[in-house]
Design a protein around this motif. Structure first.
Motif, mmCIF file in Angstrom:
data_model
loop_
_atom_site.group_PDB
_atom_site.id
_atom_site.type_symbol
_atom_site.label_atom_id
_atom_site.label_comp_id
_atom_site.label_asym_id
_atom_site.label_seq_id
_atom_site.Cartn_x
_atom_site.Cartn_y
_atom_site.Cartn_z
ATOM 1 N N GLY A 39 0.791 -1.222 0.000
ATOM 2 C CA GLY A 39 0.000 0.000 0.000
ATOM 3 C C GLY A 39 0.821 1.269 0.000
ATOM 4 N N LEU A 40 1.975 1.234 0.678
ATOM 5 C CA LEU A 40 2.819 2.431 0.763
ATOM 6 C C LEU A 40 4.059 2.330 -0.125
ATOM 7 C CD1 LEU A 40 2.654 2.959 4.650
ATOM 8 C CD2 LEU A 40 1.443 4.266 2.897
ATOM 9 N N ASP A 41 4.183 1.200 -0.835
ATOM 10 C CA ASP A 41 5.313 0.959 -1.732
ATOM 11 C C ASP A 41 6.648 1.106 -0.991
ATOM 12 O OD1 ASP A 41 6.623 0.344 -4.074
ATOM 13 O OD2 ASP A 41 6.668 2.421 -4.798
ATOM 14 N N LEU A 94 -4.986 7.389 6.486
ATOM 15 C CA LEU A 94 -5.072 8.337 5.372
ATOM 16 C C LEU A 94 -3.757 8.486 4.613
ATOM 17 C CD1 LEU A 94 -7.057 11.218 7.140
ATOM 18 C CD2 LEU A 94 -7.940 9.702 5.348
ATOM 19 N N ALA A 95 -2.691 7.912 5.142
ATOM 20 C CA ALA A 95 -1.351 8.162 4.615
ATOM 21 C C ALA A 95 -1.230 7.824 3.132
ATOM 22 C CB ALA A 95 -0.319 7.353 5.405
ATOM 23 N N SER A 96 -0.690 8.793 2.391
ATOM 24 C CA SER A 96 -0.412 8.579 0.967
ATOM 25 C C SER A 96 1.071 8.326 0.739
ATOM 26 C CB SER A 96 -0.854 9.803 0.159
ATOM 27 O OG SER A 96 -0.209 10.972 0.646
ATOM 28 N N SER A 97 1.857 8.452 1.824
ATOM 29 C CA SER A 97 3.291 8.225 1.723
ATOM 30 C C SER A 97 3.803 7.602 3.012
ATOM 31 C CB SER A 97 4.031 9.543 1.464
ATOM 32 O OG SER A 97 3.981 10.378 2.604
ATOM 33 N N TYR A 98 4.987 7.026 2.933
ATOM 34 C CA TYR A 98 5.611 6.398 4.092
ATOM 35 C C TYR A 98 5.888 7.421 5.198
ATOM 36 C CZ TYR A 98 9.293 4.140 6.863
ATOM 37 O OH TYR A 98 10.052 3.642 7.880
ATOM 38 N N ARG A 164 -6.252 0.075 5.467
ATOM 39 C CA ARG A 164 -6.752 1.410 5.811
ATOM 40 C C ARG A 164 -8.013 1.309 6.665
ATOM 41 N NH1 ARG A 164 -3.996 5.329 3.035
ATOM 42 N NH2 ARG A 164 -2.916 4.640 1.129
#
Length: 384
Positions: A39-41, A94-98, A164
């Motif tokens: 999910g966060l790559d 909600l995180a779109s990044s690490y 999520r």
């Protein structure tokens, strides 16, 4: 409240729900690392940091924040911490990044560093002297139930629905508990900050130091093996698998809390010796008789008994070494010891397993537990 303190079980069950959600917040990434990686790559090491940085923040910020908030209302401080926990999980969900997820985890870790010592001290303020240990045991039973029931439940949500949704669900549950605490929990004022409750003063207290030493032994031995329980299952060729082992461990942990609730206010020394002995017997079986299935089943159950009430046991013990106005700071020292040794132990145990074997690691832990048993048995004053 001061004149007629009684043991009000619903109040302490509500506080147990707080510790249930706190331990769930702390450990929940462990069960969904592949989902977080996708999910966060991120790499496996980075996903592991979502647990590690939480623990670091908890250990580093716990003592100074507890010391600086001793004058605050206990109820208001708890509500602020619950809002922080809810926000922490919401940020991760909600995180779109690490980096965004890591910030959320650090917020949660900071809240945990304050919560664990303060909620025990808060609970002891809400009952009479002879029920203080029972109060802490009920409150901290949330950690046992969280590890045995909460983590599997939330992991199921994370793997079957989405990671999520898991964090959103935890955030909502904590917010709901915060509302219940607002209406149900009685308020307790803080204490005046003075020399007698400063960390520098308390660290010189022999009883506090002894409790911190025993806490270190308990966390090193138990978490040193539990962190690598998958390796243990493989090493001993346990044919029932990790799921069955965790069920046995969970039942033992629940029994541990029940036993502690009945004994902790009457004879803490023998309870400590008993819990260390259960872990000692468990690890001895894993080391020398792992080929006998029934003994391995028994060992996982015994391990749960030796593990389940550890937090309640040593938080009650350290609070007894100091005046009531210093209990929160004293428990912060104990809690920081717990967190720091867990961090160090994970690295130490990993190094032993990488170079040698699980058998050697178990034997090291058995020797440390013997030290814990002997020290506890001879600590008649500190563990009275």
């Amino acid at each position: 409240m001061d004149k007629d303190k009684i043991f009000c079980l619903p109040i302490f069950i509500l506080m147990a729900s707080v510790t249930f959600m706190a331990i769930s917040t702390e450990l929940v990434p462990s069960g969904i690392l592949p989902e977080l990686m996708d999910g966060l790559d991120i790499s496996e090491a980075s996903s592991g940091n979502l647990v590690g940085f939480y623990a670091i923040a908890s250990a580093v910020f716990g003592i100074p924040l507890i010391s600086s908030t001793v004058e605050f209302s206990r109820k208001k401080l708890l509500l602020v911490l619950l809002i922080g926990f809810s926000l922490s999980n919401l940020l991760v969900g909600l995180a779109s990044s690490y980096v965004f997820a890591l910030i959320g985890r650090i917020v949660g870790g900071i809240c945990a560093g304050v919560l664990w010592p303060m909620i025990a001290a808060y609970g002891m303020k809400l009952t009479d002297e002879k029920h203080k240990g029972l109060a802490v045991t009920v409150i901290m039973s949330g950690t046992t139930l969280g590890m045995s029931l909460g983590i599997p439940l939330f992991t199921y949500i994370g793997t079957r629905i989405s990671w999520r949704a898991e964090f959103f669900g935890i955030a909502l549950a904590i917010a709901t508990i915060a509302v219940a605490c607002f209406f149900m929990l009685p308020d307790v004022s803080g204490v005046k900050k003075e020399k007698s409750n400063s960390p520098l003063t308390l660290i010189k207290n022999r009883g506090v130091l002894l409790t911190m030493f025993l806490t270190a032994i308990a966390s090193i031995t138990n978490y040193g093996i539990y962190t690598y329980i998958t390796n243990l299952i493989t090493s001993i060729n346990y044919n029932r698998g990790i799921g069955f082992a965790q069920i046995l461990f969970g039942f033992g942990s629940i029994l541990s809390v029940i036993i502690a609730g009945k004994v902790i206010d009457k004879n803490m020394r023998y309870l400590t010796v008993f819990m260390f002995t259960c872990s000692f017997l468990s690890f001895t079986i894993f080391s020398f008789w792992s080929n006998i299935s029934i003994l391995c089943h028994t060992a996982f159950f015994l391990w749960g008994i030796g593990f389940g009430a550890l937090v309640a046991l040593f938080q009650t013990a350290v609070a007894r070494q100091v005046p009531s106005n210093a209990s929160a700071v004293a428990t912060s020292l104990q809690s920081a010891t717990f967190n720091f040794t867990i961090m160090l132990t994970s690295s130490f145990s990993g190094a032993i397993l990488a170079k040698w074997s699980m058998t050697l690691l178990l034997e090291i832990m058995v020797m440390l537990l013997i030290v814990g048993i002997l020290v506890s048995f001879n600590s008649k004053k500190a563990l009275a």
